[in-house]
Design a protein around this motif. Structure first.
Motif, PDB file in Angstrom:
ATOM      1  N   GLU A 112       0.813  -1.207   0.000  1.00 16.60           N
ATOM      2  CA  GLU A 112       0.000   0.000   0.000  1.00 16.60           C
ATOM      3  C   GLU A 112       0.851   1.264   0.000  1.00 16.60           C
ATOM      4  O   GLU A 112       2.079   1.217   0.143  1.00 16.60           O
ATOM      5  N   VAL A 113       0.156   2.382  -0.116  1.00 21.16           N
ATOM      6  CA  VAL A 113       0.763   3.693   0.112  1.00 21.16           C
ATOM      7  C   VAL A 113      -0.052   4.404   1.178  1.00 21.16           C
ATOM      8  O   VAL A 113      -1.288   4.439   1.116  1.00 21.16           O
ATOM      9  N   SER A 129      -7.187   9.271 -10.254  1.00 28.69           N
ATOM     10  CA  SER A 129      -5.871   8.767 -10.642  1.00 28.69           C
ATOM     11  C   SER A 129      -4.838   9.866 -10.457  1.00 28.69           C
ATOM     12  O   SER A 129      -5.151  11.057 -10.534  1.00 28.69           O
ATOM     13  N   ALA A 130      -3.603   9.439 -10.193  1.00 27.85           N
ATOM     14  CA  ALA A 130      -2.500  10.390 -10.017  1.00 27.85           C
ATOM     15  C   ALA A 130      -1.211   9.597  -9.847  1.00 27.85           C
ATOM     16  O   ALA A 130      -1.225   8.389  -9.568  1.00 27.85           O
ATOM     17  N   THR A 131      -0.098  10.298 -10.010  1.00 27.89           N
ATOM     18  CA  THR A 131       1.224   9.767  -9.668  1.00 27.89           C
ATOM     19  C   THR A 131       1.731  10.540  -8.464  1.00 27.89           C
ATOM     20  O   THR A 131       1.569  11.768  -8.389  1.00 27.89           O
ATOM     21  N   LEU A 132       2.348   9.831  -7.514  1.00 27.91           N
ATOM     22  CA  LEU A 132       2.785  10.445  -6.266  1.00 27.91           C
ATOM     23  C   LEU A 132       4.293  10.330  -6.122  1.00 27.91           C
ATOM     24  O   LEU A 132       4.869   9.257  -6.342  1.00 27.91           O
ATOM     25  N   ASN A 133       4.929  11.429  -5.731  1.00 25.60           N
ATOM     26  CA  ASN A 133       6.342  11.435  -5.341  1.00 25.60           C
ATOM     27  C   ASN A 133       6.451  11.754  -3.854  1.00 25.60           C
ATOM     28  O   ASN A 133       5.595  12.414  -3.283  1.00 25.60           O
ATOM     29  N   ASP A 134       7.557  11.305  -3.261  1.00 26.10           N
ATOM     30  CA  ASP A 134       7.775  11.444  -1.811  1.00 26.10           C
ATOM     31  C   ASP A 134       6.641  10.785  -1.033  1.00 26.10           C
ATOM     32  O   ASP A 134       6.179  11.295  -0.009  1.00 26.10           O
ATOM     33  N   TYR A 169       4.922   6.415  -7.494  1.00 23.36           N
ATOM     34  CA  TYR A 169       3.782   5.543  -7.223  1.00 23.36           C
ATOM     35  C   TYR A 169       2.557   6.102  -7.948  1.00 23.36           C
ATOM     36  O   TYR A 169       2.323   7.313  -7.975  1.00 23.36           O
ATOM     37  N   SER A 170       1.726   5.224  -8.516  1.00 27.78           N
ATOM     38  CA  SER A 170       0.529   5.697  -9.210  1.00 27.78           C
ATOM     39  C   SER A 170      -0.674   4.847  -8.843  1.00 27.78           C
ATOM     40  O   SER A 170      -0.551   3.646  -8.600  1.00 27.78           O
ATOM     41  N   LYS A 218      -6.032   0.134 -10.537  1.00 21.93           N
ATOM     42  CA  LYS A 218      -4.675  -0.252 -10.921  1.00 21.93           C
ATOM     43  C   LYS A 218      -3.707   0.491 -10.014  1.00 21.93           C
ATOM     44  O   LYS A 218      -3.674   1.721  -9.994  1.00 21.93           O
ATOM     45  N   LEU A 219      -2.922  -0.257  -9.235  1.00 21.44           N
ATOM     46  CA  LEU A 219      -1.980   0.312  -8.280  1.00 21.44           C
ATOM     47  C   LEU A 219      -0.570  -0.134  -8.663  1.00 21.44           C
ATOM     48  O   LEU A 219      -0.296  -1.339  -8.707  1.00 21.44           O
ATOM     49  N   THR A 220       0.298   0.831  -8.911  1.00 18.46           N
ATOM     50  CA  THR A 220       1.642   0.518  -9.424  1.00 18.46           C
ATOM     51  C   THR A 220       2.689   1.250  -8.602  1.00 18.46           C
ATOM     52  O   THR A 220       2.617   2.469  -8.419  1.00 18.46           O
TER      53      THR A 220
END
Length: 946
Positions: free
Chosen positions: A331-332, A356-361, A423-424, A434-436
């Motif tokens: 998970e995140v 949906s989104a991409t996450l940094n840090d 992470y997206s 969809k978790l990547t």
């Protein structure tokens, strides 16, 4: 399915099922079943499925009140894993499932909290803990018992003065052995079944048997029965742990704060405001939940009837339900960490969800959870039935029961990577996101062991009952009934915690582990350069590979999780002294004293035959509740009483037609979790919840009308209308924008691993919600039940006469007002108080059950389809409004072949559609809470009867 896999499964099943054919004869079910308490006393002979259908109809037809029943082989010959699944075939009853099998029932739209359950005439509660959350309330967990242990299930849908109070929905009678109703001599039967689940690829045994003996004179009889099963099932799917609003560190190239990652002040902009006001998943994750269950049940009955006027019965029931629940998640952790996270390429839907989104840090997290639990239930009771004269008789009943649900181990160990990039998540399809992961989640070097938790607990329910029932036949058409009851119910809960954050190179030493490592003090703070956990090694971890969880292509399906045994030893977890979990050390004692008077009449008016019962029940409840308040035990006492009139009328305009009407004042005592003083603090969601010992009971007026046509043997068509006017209904009340210090609670009540405990400055910030339960406004519920039991023999003498249909449908409308906390309207602002009108909690607007059967006396087959519509369970959290479950459709089937008079073979299937269970966290926005499935279960076995 691969060929080798199928062959392996069939070979296992053949071995176990084959052993049943040579199993020694023991017992299964009596040849006769005595009606339940308060049911007609006509003897019912049950020798097959069709006869059992007729027996159930007789119970329904001969009762003045609204009653439905399932008896003897009707229970034993369906692919039911427990009593809940048997009961769902009754009109108006829906079930909720846990680990793929039924657990609790809802009757006419009212949840199990509003249903009273009696075992052999005595009210009791059985609680299990193998769910996502343990049952710590009045609800009865039917998965504690195997259906094979019981000879009849009787559901009383309308109230009578002579029927125990405490239900707004129904009173359910579970009845075990009755040896004097059986044939003379020894009866023995046994069933051996192999149970295979295709998702876990596991075969487990399911055994049942009974021995019964009665002397020739019919004055003495005894019986014992047993049921045992062991199963291993998997639950695979995804989970969001709700959705929330929060301000992020940045959105794309736009910085949302004057300084990155922490501190500074928020800088409003279109991009940052849109992200802050949108809902995002708090902990998006996929994972596996493994359920390992072992269930043992024993019943015993001894009956002595020296004369026709006297019968003494002693009944005992024991059940042991052991379960291990093991979870592995990747998970995140967005929850409470959004301040440090940068959001790239966010996409929003029409419901203001960031889908949906991409996450940094980002805080990438994997966790491994395990809970061992054991529920032991026992009950012993004695009943004396005595005819004093031809016109006067009484029944004296007394006994005790105890349900002890123990959790010696409930451990979670967590790995963190708190600066992961790329992470997206994509919830374009809410049910299958969809978790990547953008960084490696299989490399130990990327993780640190960051948190350890252990939360042992025990929940015990005890009942003591003494009851006297008398009947006097004033004339051949008038019977007067009077009685009294004394009952004491005790609910006691104790819980402890060993939770801590692991500090590695920072923090203060508290406990030394087996290898010289240390665990954090709950008050330790991390410095800006401190290591937040122990470096993960191969010895502390294990690789998890996820199977079929419904995930789309491109999803990340493998990650490291903690090795529980190794990590617990490394941190010295179980050497720590457990601290009190203040909000969960509490209890309630209720002493009930009651009496009733009822008149039963029958006759005719102008040629119209009728039967009537009318009366009033008085009950006084003395309540004493205790809990920890600021570390000190506090006890609050109170009492209240209720007068509960009721009446049931049955009219017989034709020989096989019955018209029914009923009205009653009813009550249910408040939820146990809300009654105790003191409270609990949630440092993850910044919420403090306190109890209210002065809650009033739920009170309602019920109305019922029904028409039934018994047009042929084993046949009935019926329609019923019901209305429940609930005058008092508890609801939550909240205050937002408070500080933790205003509650007066010590910081020690917070989980040491929660964000609030790790950052004490948050205790003085006005970000907390104070919540309690109050007496609220009422609600209304009304609905229709349609039912049909149609053997085709009523219309055909050919091949079709062996077929039949059993079907029912329930349609409910209701309205209730909920005072909730809705979304914030300003970035970073407090949640807003809102009022929402919806159905009552746990009410599905539609529910259907249908069975098509064939039975020619030698070969029998049945297919059963059950549908339950969408429903909510009440308030949610973090700004979501009303969470609950989507609609479900389940398909079960069975095939049986009678080889001889003493041997029968069977193949059964449960959950043949492999139905997914979808849970949402907001009624209108339909945000994903979880979506998982449990696999199909195939049972192959044999039944021997002598």
């Amino acid at each position: 399915m691969r060929k080798t896999h199928t062959s392996k499964m069939l070979f296992k099943l053949a071995l176990i099922a084959g052993s049943a054919i040579v199993a020694p004869a023991s017992a299964w079910a009596q040849d006769a079943v005595e009606p339940a308490a308060d049911a007609p006393a006509d003897e019912i002979i049950v020798t097959g499925f069709r006869q059992s259908l007729q027996a159930a109809i007789n119970l329904k037809k001969n009762s003045v009140a609204a009653v439905d029943a399932i008896v003897a082989e009707d229970i034993a010959k369906f692919p039911d894993q427990n009593l809940a699944e048997s009961l769902q075939r009754i009109p108006g009853i829906s079930i909720s499932r846990d680990a793929g099998e039924g657990r609790a029932i809802t009757v006419r739209g009212l949840s199990s909290q509003f249903t009273r359950v009696r075992v052999n005439g005595m009210e009791t509660i059985a609680t299990s803990v193998d769910g996502a959350s343990a049952n710590r309330d009045r609800a009865f967990d039917f998965n504690v018992f195997a259906s094979e242990l019981f000879s009849s299930l009787v559901v009383h849908k309308t109230a009578e003065a002579s029927l125990d109070e405490g239900s707004l929905g129904a009173v359910v009678d579970l009845n075990t052995g009755n040896p004097l109703a059986g044939k003379a001599g020894l009866t023995a039967a046994a069933s051996v079944v192999a149970s295979y689940n295709d998702l876990s690829d596991n075969v487990g045994p399911r055994l049942a048997g009974l021995l019964s003996w009665r002397n020739d004179a019919g004055t003495f009889g005894a019986s014992i029965s047993a049921a045992y099963s062991k199963t291993k099932t998997l639950e695979l799917g995804n989970n969001s742990v709700r959705w929330a609003q929060a301000r992020f560190d940045g959105v794309g190239t736009t910085n949302c704060y004057t300084t990155p990652n922490s501190g500074g002040s928020y800088v409003a902009s279109a991009a940052c405001d849109q992200a802050a006001l949108a809902f995002h998943p708090r902990i998006p994750r996929y994972g596996e939940v493994a359920h390992d269950r072992e269930r043992l049940g024993l019943t015993g009955s001894v009956q002595f009837s020296p004369t026709e006027a006297t019968k003494l019965s002693i009944d005992a029931l024991y059940s042991k339900f052991d379960a291990t629940r093991e979870e592995q998640w990747g998970e995140v952790l967005l929850r409470s960490n959004e301040r440090s996270i940068n959001v790239l390429n966010p996409v929003y839907d029409a419901n203001k969800n960031m889908i949906s989104a991409t996450l940094n840090d980002a805080w990438v997290r994997t966790e491994h959870y395990k809970r061992d639990s054991s529920t032991e239930f026992y009950q012993i009771g004695a009943t004396l039935d005595q005819d004093v004269t031809d016109n006067l008789r009484f029944t004296l009943l007394g006994g005790v029961s105890k349900s002890n649900a123990d959790i010696p181990v409930e451990t979670t160990i967590i790995f963190d990577d708190r600066d992961a990039q790329g992470y997206s998540f994509d919830y374009s399809n809410m049910k299958t996101p969809k978790l990547t992961f953008g960084t490696s989640v299989t490399d130990p070097a990327n993780f640190q062991l960051a948190e350890i938790r252990d939360r042992p607990s025990n929940n015990t329910n005890r009942f003591k009952t003494v009851q006297l029932r008398t009947e006097f036949d004033l004339t051949d058409k008038i019977t007067l009934k009077a009685g009294a009851v004394w009952r004491r119910y005790n609910f006691d809960l104790v819980a402890y915690t060993r939770d801590t954050a692991v500090c590695g190179n920072g923090g203060t030493s508290l406990v030394t582990g087996a290898s010289g490592t240390i665990a954090c003090s709950p008050t330790s703070l991390f410095g800006p350069t401190a290591v937040y956990g122990f470096p993960v090694t191969a010895a502390l971890s294990q690789l998890f590979n996820m199977g079929n969880a419904g995930q789309p292509a491109g999803n990340t399906n493998a990650w490291l999780v903690p090795n529980l045994d190794a990590a617990a030893a490394f941190t010295g977890l179980y050497n720590r002294t457990a601290a009190n979990d203040a909000g969960n050390i509490r209890g309630v004692q209720e002493t009930t004293k009651g009496a009733y008077f009822q008149a039963d009449l029958k006759g005719d008016l102008g040629g119209l035959e009728y039967a009537l019962n009318a009366g009033v029940r008085y009950v006084k409840t003395d309540q004493s509740s205790y809990g920890l308040v600021s570390g000190t035990n506090a006890t609050v006492t109170r009492d209240y009483d209720d007068w509960l009139p009721s009446a049931n009328l049955a009219l017989f305009p034709a020989e096989n037609v019955i018209l029914r009407a009923a009205a009653a004042e009813v009550m249910t005592r408040p939820s146990l979790g809300s009654l105790t003083p003191g409270g609990s603090a949630d440092g993850f969601n910044y919420r403090v919840t306190s109890g209210n010992p002065f809650l009033e009971p739920y009170r309602a007026t019920n109305y019922d009308l029904a028409a039934e046509w018994y047009f042929a043997p084993q046949a009935v068509l019926s329609v019923a209308w019901f209305k429940k006017d609930v005058s008092s209904f508890t609801q939550s009340a909240s205050i937002t924008g408070a500080t933790f210090t205003q509650t007066g609670l010590p910081a020690s009540v917070l989980s040491p691993s929660s964000p609030a405990a790790l950052n004490p400055s948050q205790l003085s910030q006005p970000i907390w919600t104070l919540s309690t339960t109050v007496n609220g406004s009422g609600a209304k519920l009304n609905g229709w039940e349609l039912a049909a039991q149609v053997p085709f023999s009523a219309f055909s003498e050919g091949f079709l006469k062996h077929f039949g249909v059993i079907a029912n449908a329930t349609f409910i409308s209701s309205d209730a007002t909920f005072n909730l906390q809705g979304p914030a309207i300003a970035p970073g602002g407090a949640l807003q108080n809102v009022t929402v009108t919806n159905t009552l909690s746990n009410v599905s607007k539609q529910a259907y059950n249908g069975t098509l059967y064939y039975d020619d006396g030698k070969f029998a087959a049945r297919v059963m389809l059950s549908y339950r519509g969408r429903y909510h369970e009440g308030s949610s959290g973090t700004g979501n409004l009303l969470e609950g479950y989507g609609a479900t459709t389940n398909l079960d089937a069975s095939v049986r072949y009678k080889v001889s008079e003493w041997l029968e073979l069977s193949v059964e299937g449960n959950n043949l559609l492999d139905t997914y269970r979808y849970r949402f966290t907001d009624w209108d926005a339909d945000r994903n809470y979880e979506n998982n499935h449990f696999g199909r279960t195939i049972l192959i076995g044999a039944r021997v009867k002598m």
